[in-house]
Design an enzyme around this catalytic site. Structure first.
Site, PDB file in Angstrom:
ATOM      1  N   GLY A  12      -7.444   5.890   0.969  1.00 14.59           N
ATOM      2  CA  GLY A  12      -6.334   5.547   1.851  1.00 14.59           C
ATOM      3  C   GLY A  12      -6.665   4.498   2.891  1.00 14.59           C
ATOM      4  O   GLY A  12      -5.776   4.014   3.589  1.00 14.59           O
ATOM      5  N   ALA A  13      -7.951   4.109   2.999  1.00  9.73           N
ATOM      6  CA  ALA A  13      -8.330   3.119   4.007  1.00  9.73           C
ATOM      7  C   ALA A  13      -7.767   1.739   3.678  1.00  9.73           C
ATOM      8  O   ALA A  13      -7.238   1.041   4.547  1.00  9.73           O
ATOM      9  CB  ALA A  13      -9.850   3.054   4.122  1.00  9.73           C
ATOM     10  N   GLY A  14      -7.867   1.349   2.393  1.00 10.32           N
ATOM     11  CA  GLY A  14      -7.307   0.056   1.997  1.00 10.32           C
ATOM     12  C   GLY A  14      -5.803   0.007   2.138  1.00 10.32           C
ATOM     13  O   GLY A  14      -5.230  -1.013   2.556  1.00 10.32           O
ATOM     14  N   ASP A  15      -5.151   1.116   1.811  1.00  8.27           N
ATOM     15  CA  ASP A  15      -3.696   1.201   1.998  1.00  8.27           C
ATOM     16  C   ASP A  15      -3.355   1.152   3.491  1.00  8.27           C
ATOM     17  O   ASP A  15      -2.358   0.556   3.888  1.00  8.27           O
ATOM     18  CB  ASP A  15      -3.158   2.497   1.385  1.00  8.27           C
ATOM     19  CG  ASP A  15      -3.530   2.638  -0.080  1.00  8.27           C
ATOM     20  OD1 ASP A  15      -3.563   1.621  -0.784  1.00  8.27           O
ATOM     21  OD2 ASP A  15      -3.784   3.781  -0.509  1.00  8.27           O
ATOM     22  N   GLY A  56     -14.980  -5.704   9.104  1.00  6.30           N
ATOM     23  CA  GLY A  56     -13.626  -6.154   9.397  1.00  6.30           C
ATOM     24  C   GLY A  56     -12.985  -6.893   8.243  1.00  6.30           C
ATOM     25  O   GLY A  56     -13.019  -6.422   7.111  1.00  6.30           O
ATOM     26  N   ARG A 109      -8.146  -0.118 -10.803  1.00  2.53           N
ATOM     27  CA  ARG A 109      -8.305   1.193 -11.429  1.00  2.53           C
ATOM     28  C   ARG A 109      -8.709   0.965 -12.892  1.00  2.53           C
ATOM     29  O   ARG A 109      -7.888   1.075 -13.811  1.00  2.53           O
ATOM     30  CB  ARG A 109      -6.995   1.993 -11.365  1.00  2.53           C
ATOM     31  CG  ARG A 109      -6.478   2.290  -9.971  1.00  2.53           C
ATOM     32  CD  ARG A 109      -7.390   3.265  -9.231  1.00  2.53           C
ATOM     33  NE  ARG A 109      -6.779   3.717  -7.976  1.00  2.53           N
ATOM     34  CZ  ARG A 109      -6.845   3.059  -6.820  1.00  2.53           C
ATOM     35  NH1 ARG A 109      -7.501   1.907  -6.762  1.00  2.53           N
ATOM     36  NH2 ARG A 109      -6.272   3.545  -5.733  1.00  2.53           N
ATOM     37  N   GLY A 124      -0.886   8.666  -4.102  1.00  3.46           N
ATOM     38  CA  GLY A 124      -0.334   7.425  -4.644  1.00  3.46           C
ATOM     39  C   GLY A 124      -0.516   6.303  -3.638  1.00  3.46           C
ATOM     40  O   GLY A 124      -0.018   6.392  -2.517  1.00  3.46           O
ATOM     41  N   ARG A 184      -1.964  11.111 -16.145  1.00  2.00           N
ATOM     42  CA  ARG A 184      -0.842  10.191 -15.963  1.00  2.00           C
ATOM     43  C   ARG A 184      -0.514   9.365 -17.208  1.00  2.00           C
ATOM     44  O   ARG A 184       0.473   8.617 -17.197  1.00  2.00           O
ATOM     45  CB  ARG A 184      -1.091   9.280 -14.748  1.00  2.00           C
ATOM     46  CG  ARG A 184      -2.288   8.376 -14.874  1.00  2.00           C
ATOM     47  CD  ARG A 184      -2.759   7.829 -13.531  1.00  2.00           C
ATOM     48  NE  ARG A 184      -1.761   7.101 -12.788  1.00  2.00           N
ATOM     49  CZ  ARG A 184      -2.012   6.512 -11.601  1.00  2.00           C
ATOM     50  NH1 ARG A 184      -3.213   6.586 -11.051  1.00  2.00           N
ATOM     51  NH2 ARG A 184      -1.059   5.860 -10.972  1.00  2.00           N
ATOM     52  N   GLY A 187     -15.191  -4.357   4.633  1.00  4.92           N
ATOM     53  CA  GLY A 187     -15.703  -3.060   5.046  1.00  4.92           C
ATOM     54  C   GLY A 187     -15.763  -2.904   6.554  1.00  4.92           C
ATOM     55  O   GLY A 187     -14.901  -3.424   7.270  1.00  4.92           O
TER      56      GLY A 187
END
Length: 320
Positions: free
Chosen positions: A259-262, A233, A169, A35, A107, A230
């Site tokens: 999870g990188a953006g989060d 930076g 999404r 999530g 979902r 990306g």
């Protein structure tokens, strides 16, 4: 109340243990917690701040697993309600040795889809300094969108700093047109908007960082836009016209981009909670994102304060 709050749908994730095998052919899975907004809450807590997560789960083993796991990360669960009439959302996730893994979600009509706006009035926002809003939750149902808007209104009425990540999404939306119009409208309600260049291309027709920033700075409330570019930076532009780029960190091997953006968002948020200047906050966002892409889980790479400092020392940089 916690310093930080967010709203989202937790997903019980069955992650494949078979590398680079399709979800059709994978046979071995293990159960983890997923999530996007929850990732941010977990990372905020890991860096030493208190956080609260608003959601709804089913009265089922998955829902119990969600609450138990969230508590194990020291994230607040006071505003996670239970709906006996609907199931807890879950997903399958591919294991890849590089790049983006395939996922498949279960979902539609989940418990989180039925989280009604009346719960928002019961939330104690005293002490909350920053709230993170994401484009995922309003996509899961009309009810969720209404609830999301109600929380946004309360946050703005109480002048709590808000960040907004489009987190596109497309399969969750009824149409691409609905996604674009809703996301762009909601972005205008946030103080800080955090789009990526690929999101910009979809949402406003350009992958030029400055054009993306200028587009979102037209928002009625938006003061700052931080465009994720990306490995290069992030590009920053503020309402007063000040702009600059904060360089990213070189990563030898990208294991999993989930999870990188989060991670970027929580890096920015925690630095701002600590009173750091915006440029330092973006540097931290880049650092946490770089750490996360080197791990296979959704939030395994998020650092503790000690781990973050070790990374900075290794890279020869400082937030100060």
């Amino acid at each position: 109340m916690s310093e930080f709050i967010t709203i989202g749908e937790p997903l019980v994730t069955f992650a494949s243990k078979d590398p680079d095998v399709s979800l059709v052919d994978a046979m071995n899975f293990h159960k983890i917690m997923g999530g996007a907004e929850l990732n941010v809450a977990i990372g905020v807590t890991r860096l030493g701040h208190s956080s609260e997560y608003v959601s709804q789960v089913g009265a089922d083993p998955f829902g119990d697993f969600v609450k138990k796991t969230i508590l194990s990360h020291n994230v607040g669960t006071s505003y996670i309600s239970e709906d006996a009439g609907h199931f807890t959302g879950h997903q399958l996730k591919q294991l890849v040795t590089k790049g983006d893994p395939a996922t498949f979600n279960y979902r539609k009509d989940s418990a989180a889809c039925h989280l009604t706006k009346d719960v928002i009035d019961k939330i104690d926002l005293s002490g909350v300094k920053i709230a993170h809003m994401s484009g995922i939750f309003p996509a899961i149902s009309d009810i969720a969108e209404e609830t999301f808007r109600q929380l946004f209104k309360r946050l703005n009425d109480e002048n709590i700093l808000t960040t907004f990540d489009p987190n596109l999404r497309p399969p969750l939306w009824s149409s691409k047109e609905k996604m674009i119009s809703t996301i762009n409208e909601l972005a205008g309600l946030a103080d800080i908007v955090l789009p990526g260049i690929e999101e910009g291309k979809i949402l406003m027709g350009s992958d030029d960082p400055e054009e993306i920033a200028d587009f979102y700075l037209k928002g009625e409330r938006t003061e700052t836009v931080i465009v994720k570019v990306g490995p290069a930076g992030a590009f920053v532009k503020t309402k007063d016209g000040n702009s600059y780029t904060v360089k990213g960190f070189k990563v030898d091997k990208v294991v999993d981009t989930v999870g990188a953006g989060d991670g970027f968002a929580l890096g920015v948020i925690t630095a701002l909670l600590e009173g750091k200047p915006l440029k330092s906050a973006v540097l931290r966002g880049n650092a946490v994102g770089a750490l996360q892409v080197q791990t296979p889980g959704d939030n395994d790479g998020y650092p503790t304060p000690e781990g973050l400092q070790e990374f900075y020392v290794k890279e020869g940089v400082s937030e100060d």
